[in-house]
Design a protein around this motif. Structure first.
Motif, PDB file in Angstrom:
ATOM      1  N   TRP A 137      68.470  -9.785  23.025  1.00 50.11           N
ATOM      2  CA  TRP A 137      67.174  -9.152  23.191  1.00 50.11           C
ATOM      3  C   TRP A 137      66.850  -8.494  21.999  1.00 50.11           C
ATOM      4  O   TRP A 137      65.913  -8.619  21.284  1.00 50.11           O
ATOM      5  CB  TRP A 137      67.124  -8.140  24.492  1.00 50.11           C
ATOM      6  CG  TRP A 137      66.606  -8.537  25.534  1.00 50.11           C
ATOM      7  CD1 TRP A 137      67.228  -8.888  26.772  1.00 50.11           C
ATOM      8  CD2 TRP A 137      65.122  -9.074  25.974  1.00 50.11           C
ATOM      9  NE1 TRP A 137      66.656  -9.641  27.819  1.00 50.11           N
ATOM     10  CE2 TRP A 137      65.383  -9.431  27.450  1.00 50.11           C
ATOM     11  CE3 TRP A 137      64.060  -8.983  25.425  1.00 50.11           C
ATOM     12  CZ2 TRP A 137      64.178  -9.946  28.224  1.00 50.11           C
ATOM     13  CZ3 TRP A 137      63.105  -9.444  26.181  1.00 50.11           C
ATOM     14  CH2 TRP A 137      63.123  -9.916  27.491  1.00 50.11           C
TER      15      TRP A 137
ATOM     16  N   ILE B 215      57.333  -3.180  20.065  1.00 52.22           N
ATOM     17  CA  ILE B 215      58.539  -4.144  20.065  1.00 52.22           C
ATOM     18  C   ILE B 215      59.727  -3.330  19.522  1.00 52.22           C
ATOM     19  O   ILE B 215      60.836  -3.204  19.929  1.00 52.22           O
ATOM     20  CB  ILE B 215      58.104  -5.337  19.523  1.00 52.22           C
ATOM     21  CG1 ILE B 215      57.384  -6.194  20.252  1.00 52.22           C
ATOM     22  CG2 ILE B 215      59.609  -6.032  19.522  1.00 52.22           C
ATOM     23  CD1 ILE B 215      56.882  -7.583  19.555  1.00 52.22           C
TER      24      ILE B 215
ATOM     25  N   VAL C 251      63.498  -2.233  20.869  1.00 50.56           N
ATOM     26  CA  VAL C 251      64.670  -2.631  20.301  1.00 50.56           C
ATOM     27  C   VAL C 251      65.439  -1.549  20.000  1.00 50.56           C
ATOM     28  O   VAL C 251      66.749  -1.616  20.141  1.00 50.56           O
ATOM     29  CB  VAL C 251      64.309  -3.440  18.848  1.00 50.56           C
ATOM     30  CG1 VAL C 251      65.533  -3.702  17.921  1.00 50.56           C
ATOM     31  CG2 VAL C 251      63.538  -4.686  19.094  1.00 50.56           C
TER      32      VAL C 251
ATOM     33  N   VAL D  99      59.329  -3.461  27.434  1.00 53.84           N
ATOM     34  CA  VAL D  99      58.621  -4.332  26.618  1.00 53.84           C
ATOM     35  C   VAL D  99      57.361  -4.747  27.001  1.00 53.84           C
ATOM     36  O   VAL D  99      56.308  -4.305  26.383  1.00 53.84           O
ATOM     37  CB  VAL D  99      59.278  -5.935  26.343  1.00 53.84           C
ATOM     38  CG1 VAL D  99      58.229  -6.786  25.643  1.00 53.84           C
ATOM     39  CG2 VAL D  99      60.537  -5.876  25.518  1.00 53.84           C
TER      40      VAL D  99
ATOM     41  N   MET E  96      64.001  -9.925  19.348  1.00 52.75           N
ATOM     42  CA  MET E  96      62.949  -9.157  19.322  1.00 52.75           C
ATOM     43  C   MET E  96      63.055  -8.483  17.697  1.00 52.75           C
ATOM     44  O   MET E  96      61.728  -8.434  17.006  1.00 52.75           O
ATOM     45  CB  MET E  96      62.788  -7.905  20.016  1.00 52.75           C
ATOM     46  CG  MET E  96      62.253  -8.326  21.257  1.00 52.75           C
ATOM     47  SD  MET E  96      62.209  -7.009  22.574  1.00 52.75           S
ATOM     48  CE  MET E  96      63.529  -6.186  22.731  1.00 52.75           C
TER      49      MET E  96
END
Length: 281
Positions: A142, A191, A195, A75, A146
């Motif tokens: 996570w 992002i 992901v 990230v 995100m």
């Protein structure tokens, strides 16, 4: 088959696959509109260096928690890379050259840092091509966090972001904060890549962002409809690819991309034949 759905690992795999399939096309729609479809490749390779840096930090701190540092590292590096690309692009630098430098520098740095951290080729291949079968609940949270950010900003600011990506000069004349909104798109792309990394890997992540949008554009011309349809297509492609790999020993990332290419070719052929039949003699 119902018993398979009660398996916690299968639940994690399907949940992450669904979230990635829905969120990736949201940002991909803006990138296609800006004619920057390959931005994901450049940021993705920077994210690989972040994964490696996270591995190195985890190795220095506690070997047992080494993999838990990978996503935070990705990230940080991906966002930094996206901000760098956008700032240089806004100052008139050639975007393709900047992305090429980050592309090669990111992947080379990632390979070296993973080697220094004691990672194996299997670890490297997992992040290059995806390793959804190893997803943990930490990865799920996570992804949920995100993914929520992507959906809230990508859909909530759709009108403003569309104005900037469609006609930047017009957006400036209306008083929109163009530079800030351009930066939002770049950060959302970063992002999205982190992901999607577990599902398709950094080498194929751009395809998951772009292919559903390309398919949707063959069917509809409206920006909002294209985004909604691309989200649905992304979810179907991802879940189908992941589900098949539960029964076949195949790479889920590669399969998802191949399915997307096949669907794109099929829809393109159908629309072409339809237009030919409707054309006047």
């Amino acid at each position: 088959m119902i018993e398979l759905l009660t398996d916690p690992l299968v639940q994690r795999i399907l949940l992450v696959g669904l979230l990635v399939g829905i969120t990736a096309p949201v940002v991909g729609t803006y990138l296609v509109q800006r004619r920057m479809a390959l931005l994901g490749d450049g940021i993705g390779h920077v994210a690989l260096a972040g994964v490696a840096a996270g591995w190195l930090a985890g190795s220095a701190a506690n070997l047992a928690e080494q993999d838990a540092w990978a996503i935070p590292g990705a990230v940080v590096f991906a966002v930094a890379g996206a901000v760098t690309i956008e700032r240089l692009r806004s100052r008139g630098a050639a975007a393709d050259i900047v992305m090429a430098v980050l592309f090669y520098g990111g992947i080379a740095s990632g390979v070296l840092l993973i080697s220094l951290a004691g990672g194996s080729n299997a670890n490297l291949l997992g992040y290059l091509f995806g390793s959804i079968s190893t997803v943990t609940w930490n990865d799920v949270w996570w992804t949920v966090g995100m993914g929520s950010v992507i959906l809230i900003i990508g859909i909530g600011l759709r009108s403003a972001l569309f104005s900037v990506t469609h006609d930047q000069e017009f957006a400036e004349s209306t008083g929109l904060p163009v530079n800030a909104l351009n930066m939002v798109v770049a950060v959302l792309a970063a992002i999205t890549i982190t992901v999607s990394m577990r599902v398709v890997g950094v080498l194929l992540v751009s395809a998951l962002m772009i292919l559903p949008v390309a398919i949707a554009q063959l069917i509809t011309r409206s920006f909002s409809r294209t985004m909604r349809l691309a989200m649905a297509i992304g979810a179907v492609l991802t879940l189908t690819g992941v589900w098949i790999t539960l029964f076949q020993d195949l790479s889920p990332g590669a399969l998802i991309v191949v399915l997307g290419v096949v669907v794109y070719a099929a829809v393109g052929l159908i629309t072409t034949l339809t237009h030919v039949r409707k054309a006047p003699a």
